[in-house]
Design a protein around this motif. Structure first.
Motif, short mmCIF file in Angstrom:
data_model
loop_
_atom_site.label_atom_id
_atom_site.label_comp_id
_atom_site.label_asym_id
_atom_site.label_seq_id
_atom_site.Cartn_x
_atom_site.Cartn_y
_atom_site.Cartn_z
N UNK A 99 -53.29 18.54 74.05
CA UNK A 99 -52.68 17.22 73.93
C UNK A 99 -51.35 17.31 73.20
N UNK A 133 -56.20 0.99 82.06
CA UNK A 133 -55.54 1.28 80.78
C UNK A 133 -54.04 1.43 80.92
N UNK A 134 -53.52 1.42 82.16
CA UNK A 134 -52.08 1.54 82.33
C UNK A 134 -51.57 2.97 82.30
N UNK A 135 -52.47 3.95 82.22
CA UNK A 135 -52.03 5.34 82.23
C UNK A 135 -51.49 5.71 83.60
N UNK A 171 -47.90 9.49 80.94
CA UNK A 171 -48.30 8.98 79.64
C UNK A 171 -49.81 8.76 79.69
N UNK A 172 -50.48 9.24 78.69
CA UNK A 172 -51.92 9.03 78.70
C UNK A 172 -52.52 9.43 77.37
N UNK A 173 -53.82 9.25 77.30
CA UNK A 173 -54.53 9.57 76.07
C UNK A 173 -54.72 11.09 75.96
N UNK A 174 -55.24 11.53 74.84
CA UNK A 174 -55.43 12.96 74.59
C UNK A 174 -56.29 13.59 75.67
N UNK A 175 -57.31 12.86 76.10
CA UNK A 175 -58.23 13.41 77.09
C UNK A 175 -57.52 13.62 78.43
N UNK A 208 -52.99 8.20 71.07
CA UNK A 208 -52.98 7.19 72.13
C UNK A 208 -54.02 6.10 71.81
N UNK A 249 -56.20 4.67 73.49
CA UNK A 249 -57.56 4.89 73.99
C UNK A 249 -58.36 5.84 73.14
N UNK A 250 -57.65 6.83 72.60
CA UNK A 250 -58.34 7.74 71.68
C UNK A 250 -58.73 6.97 70.42
N UNK A 267 -55.58 -1.01 75.40
CA UNK A 267 -55.08 -1.10 76.77
C UNK A 267 -53.86 -1.99 76.82
N UNK A 268 -53.61 -2.55 77.99
CA UNK A 268 -52.40 -3.37 78.14
C UNK A 268 -52.70 -4.86 77.99
N UNK A 271 -48.99 -6.46 81.13
CA UNK A 271 -48.18 -5.26 81.33
C UNK A 271 -46.69 -5.48 81.09
N UNK A 301 -47.31 2.27 76.41
CA UNK A 301 -48.21 2.19 77.56
C UNK A 301 -49.37 1.24 77.30
#
Lengths: 156, 426
Positions: free
Chosen positions: A15, A39-41, A62-66, B363, B365-366, B381-382, B386, B395
């Motif tokens: 990450x 989630x908008x990723x 763009x996204x989370x660690x996972x 992030x 979500x994490x 989330x958004x 958006x 994001x």
């Protein structure tokens, strides 16, 4: 459930320092886009082929660690392998994500680090998005998709 | 408990209302069975009230009692149960009418929620009265529910949707709104309180300008009604929409307030039972207000529960609810800003108890997963907004949204969980 099962050192490392982060020129590479509307990723994956051999894979997004770590690990697992080998690895990974108690195939290698998501059902989509997007990029190569309209994968 | 008492109450709350004391909050929490549980081995800290609020026992009991004793279809049978069900359902409408100070029950349309309420306006009013080239002003702060229905009706009619800009602190830009006004402006779609940032927009001054020019005003009040007294006559808006489940009531219940003259002029939206007087193949006569807009069997039990929710908030007092939440907002803001790398998105001068934030290097979500492991429920989330995320170039965000039953200890639990996330990631 332990958070360290999800956020293993390999995941945290990929990450922070994603491998093969960047773009490839289309053509000769093929591109697909992935989106998780919840989630908008967003994610873009490029794949470069030489016949049946995957010679290069890059990703951006763009996204989370996972999702970032999964994409990064995926590029390492795909580069230098044949399409058939990549497909087999996709199926192993998919099996890990969708079968809670399935034993981990030793052939997963480093990708076994992604197994922690199984205990966090809300996060499986984060881990699987890159893989579905790579599949779409490979399908685009078969379909000889025009560069202007890369296919888009959406997680459900 | 620092900051919990003695906080200055701003103009957004009744001048001399006091926050509930810690003992009063403890007593109120006893009314909410769901709050008393462990999640992942930790006490639940439910900080996702902006998504959906929890239900006091009186609401749960009202629904259950209705099913146990009174259930039948409404407005139909002459038998006793049908009469009881009809009376209870219409009593709930009456409570809702008084709750928002509508002139009459004819102005209170019962829907499935804010989303359906706004779609009803866009379709029933918009498709009849919008012309090609007409302009619909939608603030950039809106929830998708007050944007997408306007995009749909714009496609159907040839009207155009124009975004009203927002300021850097997350308020709808009044000057930006004035600059967008043209002779073709027909609709103003605006949220009372932003769901993603918590901004309390000064909607009165927007409505005043719109009224002068004959522009239809559509207010999304979903995030406002649980936190402040709303008087639709004092606001002077044409339409005001909100949902039951954010007001401690059941899901699948909502309200559309509309000025009677407008509702009379609008054709029905959905056709079916209950919205008709006489049906023949040669032609159908529609029912009177509010039934004209209520086709089919509604969520009867849900509205009876919502009536009980209105009773509950009125009994404990919206002014004291607002004062309590204001104190929670101040305490949480101060505590969160002390977390290294944390940035609050949305810093308008007047805010409801909603805090959207991001943490450097993690992030949202994490964050959401890590907080959940600590028993803390937040939304990540958004937030169905958006364009807001795009404006602030993030994001997504994590969002803690508070209700009067939350405590400073739960905010401390949130901050502790955030520290834990930083240890893991940073």
């Amino acid at each position: 459930m332990d958070l360290k099962d999800l956020y293993r050192d390999v995941i945290l490392d990929h990450n922070k320092r994603p491998r093969n982060f960047g773009v490839l020129a289309v053509p000769p590479a093929h591109e697909a886009r992935g989106a998780n509307p919840l989630c908008g990723d967003t994610l873009r994956v490029w794949v470069q082929l030489d016949g049946e051999l995957v010679t290069d894979v890059k990703f951006e997004g763009k996204g989370c660690a996972i999702s970032v770590a999964s994409a990064s690990l995926m590029t390492e697992a795909a580069i230098g392998h044949t399409r058939a080998e990549v497909q087999a690895q996709f199926e192993r990974v998919h099996n890990v994500f969708t079968h809670h108690d399935a034993p981990l195939d030793p052939a997963l290698g480093k990708l076994a680090a992604l197994a922690g998501v199984r205990d966090f059902p809300a996060r499986v989509k984060c881990a699987s998005l890159a893989w579905h997007t790579l599949n779409a990029a490979l399908a685009a190569a078969d379909a000889d998709q025009p560069a202007a309209t890369p296919p888009t994968v959406q997680t459900e | 408990m620092a900051g919990h008492t003695g906080v200055a109450v701003t103009a957004s709350t009744a001048a001399n209302a006091q926050p509930f004391s810690a003992a009063e909050v403890a007593a109120l929490r006893a009314d909410f069975p769901i709050l008393h549980q462990q999640v992942n081995g930790k006490p639940l800290a439910y900080l996702d009230n902006g998504a959906s609020a929890q239900h006091p026992r009186s609401v749960i009991d009202a629904e259950a009692d209705y099913y146990r004793h009174d259930h039948s279809n409404i407005h139909r049978g002459v038998h006793t149960l049908s009469q009881r069900a009809t009376d209870a359902f219409e009593a709930a409408r009456h409570k809702l009418q008084r709750f928002i100070n509508a002139r009459s029950e004819r102005e209170v349309i019962l829907t499935r929620g804010t989303t359906e309420s706004i779609n009803l306006i866009a379709q029933a009013w918009g498709r009849s009265f919008l012309q090609p080239g007409d302009e619909i002003l939608v603030s950039r702060l809106e929830h998708h529910a007050n944007l997408v229905p306007w995009q749909i009706v714009a496609c159907q009619t040839g009207a155009v949707v124009r975004p009203i800009p927002i300021t850097l602190d997350g308020e709808v830009d009044f000057q930006g709104f004035l600059d967008l006004l043209t002779p073709r402006t027909r609709v103003l779609a605006l949220s009372h309180v932003s769901n993603s940032l918590g901004t309390i927009n000064p909607i009165e001054k927007f409505i005043a300008v719109a009224r002068e020019r004959g522009i239809l005003t559509v207010i999304d009040g979903a995030q406002a009604v649980p936190h402040m007294a709303v008087d639709v006559q004092a606001l002077g808006c044409d339409f005001y929409a909100f949902s039951g489940h954010k007001l401690f009531g059941p899901t699948g219940t909502g309200v559309l307030y509309g000025r009677e003259a407008l509702l009379e002029a609008m054709p029905p939206w959905m056709g079916g039972g209950d919205m008709i007087l006489e049906v023949r193949f040669e032609g159908t006569t529609f029912n009177t207000l509010p039934h004209k807009f209520e086709a089919g069997t509604p969520n009867i039990a849900g509205f009876i529960g919502l009536g009980a929710a209105v009773d509950y908030v009125q009994r404990i007092g919206l002014a004291r609810i607002a004062a309590t939440e204001e104190a929670l907002l101040h305490y949480a803001t101060a505590q969160l800003l002390a977390v290294p790398g944390l940035r609050i998105i949305g810093t308008a001068p007047h805010k409801a108890a909603v805090i959207s934030f991001v943490v450097d290097g993690i992030h949202p979500h994490d964050l959401g997963t890590i907080l959940d492991q600590e028993g803390v429920a937040v939304r990540t989330g958004h937030h169905c907004a958006m364009p807001v995320m795009e404006f602030f170039d993030v994001p997504a965000t994590a969002r803690a949204s508070f209700a009067f039953y939350n405590t400073p200890a739960e905010i401390d639990q949130l901050v502790g969980a955030l520290q834990h996330a930083r240890e893991l990631f940073c």
